[in-house]
Every structure is written in C-alpha cells, then in structure tokens.
Design a protein around this motif. Structure first.
Motif, PDB file in Angstrom:
ATOM      1  N   LEU A  23       0.834  -1.192   0.000  1.00 32.42           N
ATOM      2  CA  LEU A  23       0.000   0.000   0.000  1.00 32.42           C
ATOM      3  C   LEU A  23       0.875   1.251   0.000  1.00 32.42           C
ATOM      4  CD1 LEU A  23      -2.652  -1.124   2.644  1.00 32.42           C
ATOM      5  CD2 LEU A  23      -2.650  -1.484   0.168  1.00 32.42           C
ATOM      6  N   GLU A  24       0.332   2.343  -0.538  1.00 31.24           N
ATOM      7  CA  GLU A  24       1.122   3.567  -0.669  1.00 31.24           C
ATOM      8  C   GLU A  24       0.483   4.777  -0.015  1.00 31.24           C
ATOM      9  OE1 GLU A  24       1.745   4.075  -4.825  1.00 31.24           O
ATOM     10  OE2 GLU A  24       3.293   2.519  -4.953  1.00 31.24           O
ATOM     11  N   GLN A  25      -0.839   4.790   0.170  1.00 30.44           N
ATOM     12  CA  GLN A  25      -1.537   5.953   0.703  1.00 30.44           C
ATOM     13  C   GLN A  25      -2.277   5.586   1.983  1.00 30.44           C
ATOM     14  OE1 GLN A  25      -1.101   8.907  -0.602  1.00 30.44           O
ATOM     15  NE2 GLN A  25       0.040   8.153  -2.390  1.00 30.44           N
ATOM     16  N   ALA A  26      -2.313   6.554   2.933  1.00 28.83           N
ATOM     17  CA  ALA A  26      -3.011   6.314   4.203  1.00 28.83           C
ATOM     18  C   ALA A  26      -4.509   6.112   3.993  1.00 28.83           C
ATOM     19  CB  ALA A  26      -2.760   7.480   5.160  1.00 28.83           C
ATOM     20  N   SER A  27      -5.053   6.683   2.923  1.00 30.14           N
ATOM     21  CA  SER A  27      -6.486   6.539   2.668  1.00 30.14           C
ATOM     22  C   SER A  27      -6.874   5.092   2.387  1.00 30.14           C
ATOM     23  CB  SER A  27      -6.892   7.420   1.482  1.00 30.14           C
ATOM     24  OG  SER A  27      -6.159   7.077   0.317  1.00 30.14           O
ATOM     25  N   GLU A  28      -5.906   4.255   2.031  1.00 32.28           N
ATOM     26  CA  GLU A  28      -6.198   2.870   1.698  1.00 32.28           C
ATOM     27  C   GLU A  28      -6.492   2.016   2.931  1.00 32.28           C
ATOM     28  OE1 GLU A  28      -3.748   1.204  -1.687  1.00 32.28           O
ATOM     29  OE2 GLU A  28      -2.514   2.949  -1.189  1.00 32.28           O
ATOM     30  N   VAL A  29      -6.183   2.518   4.115  1.00 26.37           N
ATOM     31  CA  VAL A  29      -6.441   1.740   5.335  1.00 26.37           C
ATOM     32  C   VAL A  29      -7.655   2.267   6.094  1.00 26.37           C
ATOM     33  CG1 VAL A  29      -3.999   1.172   5.554  1.00 26.37           C
ATOM     34  CG2 VAL A  29      -4.902   3.140   6.791  1.00 26.37           C
ATOM     35  N   MET A  30      -8.297   3.284   5.584  1.00 28.94           N
ATOM     36  CA  MET A  30      -9.489   3.801   6.254  1.00 28.94           C
ATOM     37  C   MET A  30     -10.605   2.763   6.192  1.00 28.94           C
ATOM     38  SD  MET A  30      -8.454   6.626   7.413  1.00 28.94           S
ATOM     39  CE  MET A  30     -10.040   7.249   8.022  1.00 28.94           C
ATOM     40  N   HIS A  31     -11.319   2.603   7.297  1.00 27.65           N
ATOM     41  CA  HIS A  31     -12.400   1.621   7.419  1.00 27.65           C
ATOM     42  C   HIS A  31     -11.885   0.210   7.145  1.00 27.65           C
ATOM     43  CE1 HIS A  31     -15.017   5.061   7.628  1.00 27.65           C
ATOM     44  NE2 HIS A  31     -14.751   5.423   6.394  1.00 27.65           N
ATOM     45  N   ALA A  32     -10.670  -0.080   7.616  1.00 30.73           N
ATOM     46  CA  ALA A  32     -10.086  -1.407   7.425  1.00 30.73           C
ATOM     47  C   ALA A  32      -9.606  -1.957   8.762  1.00 30.73           C
ATOM     48  CB  ALA A  32      -8.927  -1.349   6.431  1.00 30.73           C
ATOM     49  N   GLU A  33      -9.507  -3.277   8.843  1.00 34.09           N
ATOM     50  CA  GLU A  33      -9.003  -3.940  10.040  1.00 34.09           C
ATOM     51  C   GLU A  33      -7.856  -4.866   9.658  1.00 34.09           C
ATOM     52  OE1 GLU A  33     -11.794  -7.871  10.554  1.00 34.09           O
ATOM     53  OE2 GLU A  33     -12.520  -5.989  11.408  1.00 34.09           O
ATOM     54  N   VAL A  34      -6.978  -5.138  10.627  1.00 40.03           N
ATOM     55  CA  VAL A  34      -5.794  -5.957  10.390  1.00 40.03           C
ATOM     56  C   VAL A  34      -6.172  -7.433  10.483  1.00 40.03           C
ATOM     57  CG1 VAL A  34      -3.420  -6.409  11.117  1.00 40.03           C
ATOM     58  CG2 VAL A  34      -4.398  -4.130  11.411  1.00 40.03           C
ATOM     59  N   VAL A  35      -5.688  -8.237   9.542  1.00 41.24           N
ATOM     60  CA  VAL A  35      -5.984  -9.670   9.545  1.00 41.24           C
ATOM     61  C   VAL A  35      -4.801 -10.494  10.042  1.00 41.24           C
ATOM     62  CG1 VAL A  35      -7.673  -9.451   7.700  1.00 41.24           C
ATOM     63  CG2 VAL A  35      -5.301  -9.905   7.130  1.00 41.24           C
TER      64      VAL A  35
END
Length: 265
Positions: free
Chosen positions: A175-187
C-alpha cells in the motif's frame, strides 16, 4: 416414335432421381458441417467465483494495458458466496483507491468488491557486467506500520506512516496511501516499520445485524432524505446489505458508507 417415348421417360426419371440424390447429399454434408462447427464445442463449465475472477483479471489487464498474469486478486471472505450472473459482469472503480474493483450483475442484481494488485515484471539484464556496488538502491514511498498492529485492530491514519524503503525486494501488493487503510481492520500481526500489503487488511464491519442505522437517499449537495432503519445483516465498507423499515415492515437495500451509515440503492 412410340418406342422412343418410354425410353425418354425412363432417362428423365433417372436424371430427376440423381438430382434429388445429389441435393440430399449436399444437404446432409452441409448439416453435418454446421453441427461440427465451433459453437457446438461447449467449454467446460466454470464456477461463478472463477467467472468473476477471470472477468476482473481481464478487465484490469485491458484497462491498465498489462498482462492478465500480472493481476493478483486478494482472496474473498470465506463467508461470501458468489452467485451466477445471467448477464456479462460490469466493473468499475468506485473509490479513490484504484485497487478496489466493484463487480456488478444486473440479473440477478448483486455486487461484489474485489481487491486487486498489478505485479511489476522485473526487467531482464541488458548486459552480463557486474552491478555497480556504489550505486544507491532505488527507493519507493510506501505505507508502513508506525505502531505494532495486532489482528482485529481497526486502523486509522495514526497507525501508519509513509516511508522510503528499498524497492529491490519490495512485494508487489504494498500500500502507498493512508487513505487505503481507512475503514479497514488488520488480519495478521504487523511489526512497526514493516510495509503494509493489501493482504494484511480487509474492510472492517461498520454495520452489525440488528442495529439501527442511518440511511440516506439523494445527493448531499441537493435533495436528500434520511431515515433510521434496521440492519438485517452485517456489512463492511462498500458492501450491499439488506435493511428493514420497522414502521412499515418494508425491506430495503443499501451500501455501507461508514459506521452505522448506509446509502439507499
């Protein structure tokens, strides 16, 4: 003259019979040729999941002018059951994250979000000369964990940061942008400083079954109606879920937009 007439009739009958036989042979040959055409060779049946995956790969390959072998799909949630579609699947990129592909079917109506990445093929060496050890390795801006990330943690911008790292041994799905982890959880657990990959996260559950959620219909800049409805199933960001109006008992559909927020379809 009387003797010649029967002979002429017999000859005419033979010619007619031969013509009919030749026509029958031509018709049979044409029919058999048509039956043996390419359309009769049915390809082995593929599952709805295989059809979806192949369609996404081909669409991304054509859109990005790359080979379909370079397109890597993230595994879908094991609970997701892909249904067969009677029409050609339609695909688009609905969010700012170009790695999220929306797949839609019009009959029956359903949609599914798929995470994709394009692998970069390594260029072949142009010469057999030894590499210049004095040259600095190529750097790339990527997203890394700024704190220890544990499985099940819901991410926000404070948990990650952009950093320049050596790209020679970099995975293809970073991933390259912080917006890509919004509303996401770690697996899976990730140590600080380690680049985040698309397989390390998944959309988090923002709506839970039985909760009352706010459904909006219309345009935010124009006419918009909001109402409180009950969620009939869990929903992650971007997923389509079933809703119910408790007052009227009517069942509705909406797309998860945020925590306890949906957009009516």
């Amino acid at each position: 003259m009387k003797n010649k007439l029967p002979i002429f009739c017999r000859l005419l009958d033979q010619l007619v019979a031969r013509g009919l036989l030749m026509g029958l042979a031509v018709w049979l040959f044409s029919a058999s040729s048509f039956a043996a055409g390419p359309g009769s060779q049915a390809a082995p049946g593929s599952s709805p999941l295989q059809v979806l995956q192949n369609s996404v790969k081909n669409w991304v390959a054509q859109s990005g002018h790359v080979s379909a072998d370079q397109v890597v799909l993230a595994p879908l949630d094991a609970r997701v059951k892909v249904r067969a579609c009677e029409r050609p699947l339609a695909m688009d990129v609905p969010f700012s994250n170009a790695q999220t592909i929306r797949v839609r079917c019009t009959q029956p109506v359903w949609q599914q979000f798929v995470q994709v990445n394009v692998a970069v093929k390594a260029s072949e060496p142009q010469s057999q000369s030894k590499p210049d050890k004095t040259a600095e390795p190529a750097k790339r801006w990527v997203l890394v964990a700024s704190v220890p990330l544990q499985r099940g943690m819901t991410l926000n911008e404070t948990h990650v940061q952009r950093a320049q790292v050596d790209s020679t041994s970099m995975p293809v799905n970073v991933l390259e942008q912080a917006s890509e982890v919004m509303h996401a959880e770690v697996v899976r657990d990730v140590r600080p400083g380690v680049p985040l990959r698309s397989h390390d996260i998944r959309p988090t559950v923002l709506v839970k079954r039985g909760q009352m959620v706010l459904m909006s219909v219309g345009q935010p800049q124009g006419f918009q109606i909001s109402a409180r409805v009950e969620a009939m199933q869990d929903g992650r960001f971007g997923e389509q879920i079933k809703l119910k109006n408790r007052d009227s008992g009517r069942e509705l559909s909406g797309r998860v937009q945020g925590p306890n927020q949906v957009v009516g379809l």
